[in-house]
Design a protein around this motif. Structure first.
Motif, short mmCIF file in Angstrom:
data_model
loop_
_atom_site.label_atom_id
_atom_site.label_comp_id
_atom_site.label_asym_id
_atom_site.label_seq_id
_atom_site.Cartn_x
_atom_site.Cartn_y
_atom_site.Cartn_z
N HIS A 2 46.37 42.01 17.37
CA HIS A 2 44.93 42.19 17.16
C HIS A 2 44.49 43.64 17.07
CE1 HIS A 2 44.40 37.91 17.78
NE2 HIS A 2 45.08 37.99 18.92
N GLY A 3 45.37 44.59 17.36
CA GLY A 3 45.00 45.99 17.25
C GLY A 3 43.87 46.38 18.18
N ILE A 4 42.93 47.13 17.67
CA ILE A 4 41.85 47.66 18.50
C ILE A 4 40.90 46.56 18.97
CG2 ILE A 4 40.12 48.19 16.71
CD1 ILE A 4 40.02 51.04 18.17
N ASP A 5 40.98 45.38 18.39
CA ASP A 5 40.16 44.25 18.82
C ASP A 5 40.83 43.43 19.92
OD1 ASP A 5 38.08 44.79 16.97
OD2 ASP A 5 39.27 43.85 15.37
N ALA A 6 41.99 43.86 20.39
CA ALA A 6 42.72 43.11 21.42
C ALA A 6 42.00 43.15 22.75
CB ALA A 6 44.12 43.69 21.58
N ARG A 7 42.28 42.17 23.58
CA ARG A 7 41.89 42.16 24.98
C ARG A 7 43.16 42.33 25.80
NH1 ARG A 7 36.82 40.46 26.26
NH2 ARG A 7 37.51 39.79 28.33
N LEU A 8 43.16 43.31 26.69
CA LEU A 8 44.36 43.67 27.45
C LEU A 8 44.10 43.53 28.94
CD1 LEU A 8 45.38 46.89 25.49
CD2 LEU A 8 46.08 44.53 25.03
N TYR A 9 45.17 43.24 29.68
CA TYR A 9 45.06 43.14 31.13
C TYR A 9 45.30 44.51 31.76
CZ TYR A 9 46.07 42.24 36.00
OH TYR A 9 46.05 42.29 37.37
N TRP A 10 44.51 44.84 32.78
CA TRP A 10 44.73 46.06 33.56
C TRP A 10 44.33 45.80 35.00
CZ3 TRP A 10 47.55 49.94 31.98
CH2 TRP A 10 47.58 51.12 32.72
N PRO A 11 45.15 46.22 35.95
CA PRO A 11 44.85 45.98 37.37
C PRO A 11 43.48 46.54 37.76
CG PRO A 11 47.09 46.74 37.10
CD PRO A 11 46.45 46.87 35.76
N GLY A 12 42.73 45.73 38.49
CA GLY A 12 41.41 46.14 38.93
C GLY A 12 40.31 45.90 37.92
N ALA A 13 40.70 45.59 36.68
CA ALA A 13 39.71 45.34 35.63
C ALA A 13 39.85 43.94 35.06
CB ALA A 13 39.85 46.36 34.51
N GLY A 14 41.04 43.35 35.22
CA GLY A 14 41.28 42.04 34.62
C GLY A 14 41.54 42.17 33.14
N GLU A 15 41.21 41.13 32.38
CA GLU A 15 41.40 41.16 30.93
C GLU A 15 40.13 41.72 30.30
OE1 GLU A 15 41.46 37.76 27.72
OE2 GLU A 15 43.40 37.80 28.77
N VAL A 16 40.27 42.86 29.61
CA VAL A 16 39.11 43.55 29.06
C VAL A 16 39.40 43.97 27.63
CG1 VAL A 16 38.32 44.43 31.29
CG2 VAL A 16 39.93 45.78 29.94
N PRO A 17 38.36 44.23 26.82
CA PRO A 17 38.60 44.76 25.48
C PRO A 17 39.39 46.06 25.54
CG PRO A 17 36.32 44.04 25.71
CD PRO A 17 36.93 43.99 27.09
N ALA A 18 40.29 46.24 24.59
CA ALA A 18 41.13 47.43 24.58
C ALA A 18 40.29 48.70 24.55
CB ALA A 18 42.08 47.40 23.39
N VAL A 19 39.20 48.69 23.78
CA VAL A 19 38.37 49.90 23.70
C VAL A 19 37.74 50.23 25.04
CG1 VAL A 19 37.93 49.69 21.22
CG2 VAL A 19 36.40 48.57 22.84
N GLU A 20 37.36 49.21 25.81
CA GLU A 20 36.78 49.46 27.13
C GLU A 20 37.83 50.02 28.07
OE1 GLU A 20 35.08 46.77 30.82
OE2 GLU A 20 34.57 46.15 28.78
N LEU A 21 39.04 49.45 28.03
CA LEU A 21 40.12 49.94 28.87
C LEU A 21 40.42 51.41 28.56
CD1 LEU A 21 42.52 49.67 30.82
CD2 LEU A 21 43.85 48.72 28.91
#
Length: 487
Positions: free
Chosen positions: A387-406
């Motif tokens: 999905h590229g820049i539209d992906a949703r990614l997991y990050w500790p403390g944030a959960g699953e979030v849009p890649a741009v937000e991460l």
């Protein structure tokens, strides 16, 4: 795996001898780690950049031998396909305005190479997958003349026993077969090298694995293959499939693929080399004269040629590298997830993002890999590739979030901090990381620009891809970052 190899036929004895030699090298490597015989880490950045060669119409040009002869520089080399070449940038310091100097150095080398390529009717393109590449362009005859590529092709197909099956489900669908590893030549990447001490290696490798998904999300540049729109970074799954030595039955048994994310966080660089020896049979069982034990006993440093060659045929997305330079051994993390392009400043921005994060995450009081599963890091990479820049990614403390937000909220501040630790001038850091921020704010990467441009052109798909590629090349030479390109 940049070593030249002879044209040979391997016997059963060759394979047995090679296995014994690889294990002897591994034992010596373990002793060298115990005895701390390695050069201490130096904050240097090194790059390898792969490029495509096209003709004046934007179509693949099988001319790498002629183009390399015209360039006539030792830092340029052949790659797998006759439409590929590679430049190796020697490790350089990033402190002060070093990152800017590195960018200028790469631009100057590429400009010189482009002028020489033109004399041979070719043009160079920084792009993850050449959009105009067609299936009929890819076959055994496409492979470069270097014997190592022919030998590698033979050994992969000897291990498989059948044609490669390429099946990619994306926006559109690709389902085809190949009788050589030539489809791998469609994948052109940028590899980032970072020298680290043995003690710090595990932390750096784990950190690189954890951020691989975010790297790909903001740098995706490979949406097309053989005329089909697939993943935003199709290069990831294409590389995995195009070098797969496993027929379907071995996949079902859980045999590991040679293009591999891995399966666990590590505690030592030895873990990776030992896994490679334990899980993967030799593709190129070439035995050298060096006796690593005898050299080490004499106080000399062995090159461990069998171990390093074997390591070079296991294509981890973050690969460990052992090398000896001027008689001193060192270790590097080789980051392999990034596509080439779209411009030199985009490549420099991707490198700054990575090196900045790698100055912070490995040294965190609570390591990121202690807070997320290894499977989550692998899922992030696969999701980002799709999905590229539209992906949703997991990050500790944030959960699953849009890649741009991460990236904007978590990773870019870390990257700025990391570049400060490297001693990079603030203005240089802002210039490069501002490119990453710009992609996030506009939602535009090389992949999204390519897709939007092809849709805007419309009409016949191949003609649209060709027209888009020619405009891409023109904009590449402006060195304006891709998020500023109009459609």
């Amino acid at each position: 795996m940049g070593r030249d190899v002879p044209v040979v036929v391997f016997s059963r004895e060759d394979r047995r001898t090679y296995r014994e030699k690889v294990r002897r090298c591994l034992d010596v490597f373990a002793q060298m780690l115990r005895e701390a015989r390695f050069e201490v880490e130096r904050p240097l950045a090194g790059l390898e950049i792969e490029l495509n060669i096209v003709d004046e119409h934007g179509e693949a040009a099988m001319r790498n031998a002629q183009v390399l002869a015209a360039i006539a520089q030792p830092d340029w080399a052949t790659e797998l396909g006759q439409f590929n070449i590679e430049i190796n940038i020697q490790p350089q310091a990033l402190d002060g305005d070093g990152a800017l100097a590195l960018e200028s150095d790469v631009r100057a080398r590429l400009n010189h190479a482009e002028s020489r390529a033109r004399s041979e009717g070719g043009h160079l393109v920084l792009i993850g997958i050449l959009p105009t590449l067609r299936e009929q362009d890819i076959g055994a005859g496409t492979l470069s003349a270097n014997p190592r590529f022919r030998l590698l092709n033979e050994q992969i197909f000897a291990a498989r026993g059948e044609d490669l099956h390429l099946l990619i489900e994306g926006v559109e669908r690709l389902d085809t077969h190949a009788d050589s590893v030539a489809p791998e030549a469609a994948c052109t990447s940028v590899q980032l090298h970072l020298q680290v001490s043995p003690e710090a290696f595990a932390a750096h490798w784990n950190a690189a694995q954890a951020i691989a998904g975010a790297q790909v999300a903001v740098a995706a540049n490979s949406p097309y293959l053989f005329g089909r729109e697939l993943h935003r970074e199709t290069r990831i799954t294409l590389f995995e499939q195009a070098t797969d030595t496993r027929p379907a039955e071995l996949k079902e048994q859980g045999v590991r693929p040679r293009v591999w994310f891995g399966e666990r966080w590590i505690t030592s660089v030895f873990d990776l080399f030992e896994e490679n020896v334990r899980y993967f049979p030799a593709l190129l069982p070439l035995v050298e004269q060096e006796d690593p034990r005898e050299l080490l006993d004499r106080g000399l440093i062995p090159h461990l040629p069998e171990l390093t060659l074997h390591n070079g045929t296991v294509y981890r997305w973050n690969r460990p590298v052992y090398a000896v330079v001027d008689g001193a051994p060192h270790l590097r993390v080789e980051n392999r997830v990034l596509p080439a392009g779209p411009t030199v400043i985009d490549v420099a921005a991707n490198a700054a993002f990575y090196y900045g994060l790698m100055a912070v995450l490995p040294n965190a009081e609570r390591p990121i890999w202690s807070q997320m599963s290894f499977a989550a890091a692998e899922d992030n990479l696969n999701t980002a590739a799709r999905h590229g820049i539209d992906a949703r990614l997991y990050w500790p403390g944030a959960g699953e979030v849009p890649a741009v937000e991460l990236v904007l909220r978590r990773l870019l501040p870390m990257a700025y901090e990391g570049l400060e630790r490297w001693g990079v001038d603030k203005a240089v850091a802002e210039r490069l990381l501002g490119v990453i921020e710009g992609r996030c704010l506009t939602g535009r990467t090389g992949a999204t620009w390519q897709v939007e441009k092809v849709k805007a052109i419309g009409g016949d798909r191949h003609e649209a891809l060709r027209e888009m590629t020619l405009e891409y090349i023109a904009r590449m030479h402006t060195n304006e970052p891709v998020h500023t390109w109009p459609v």
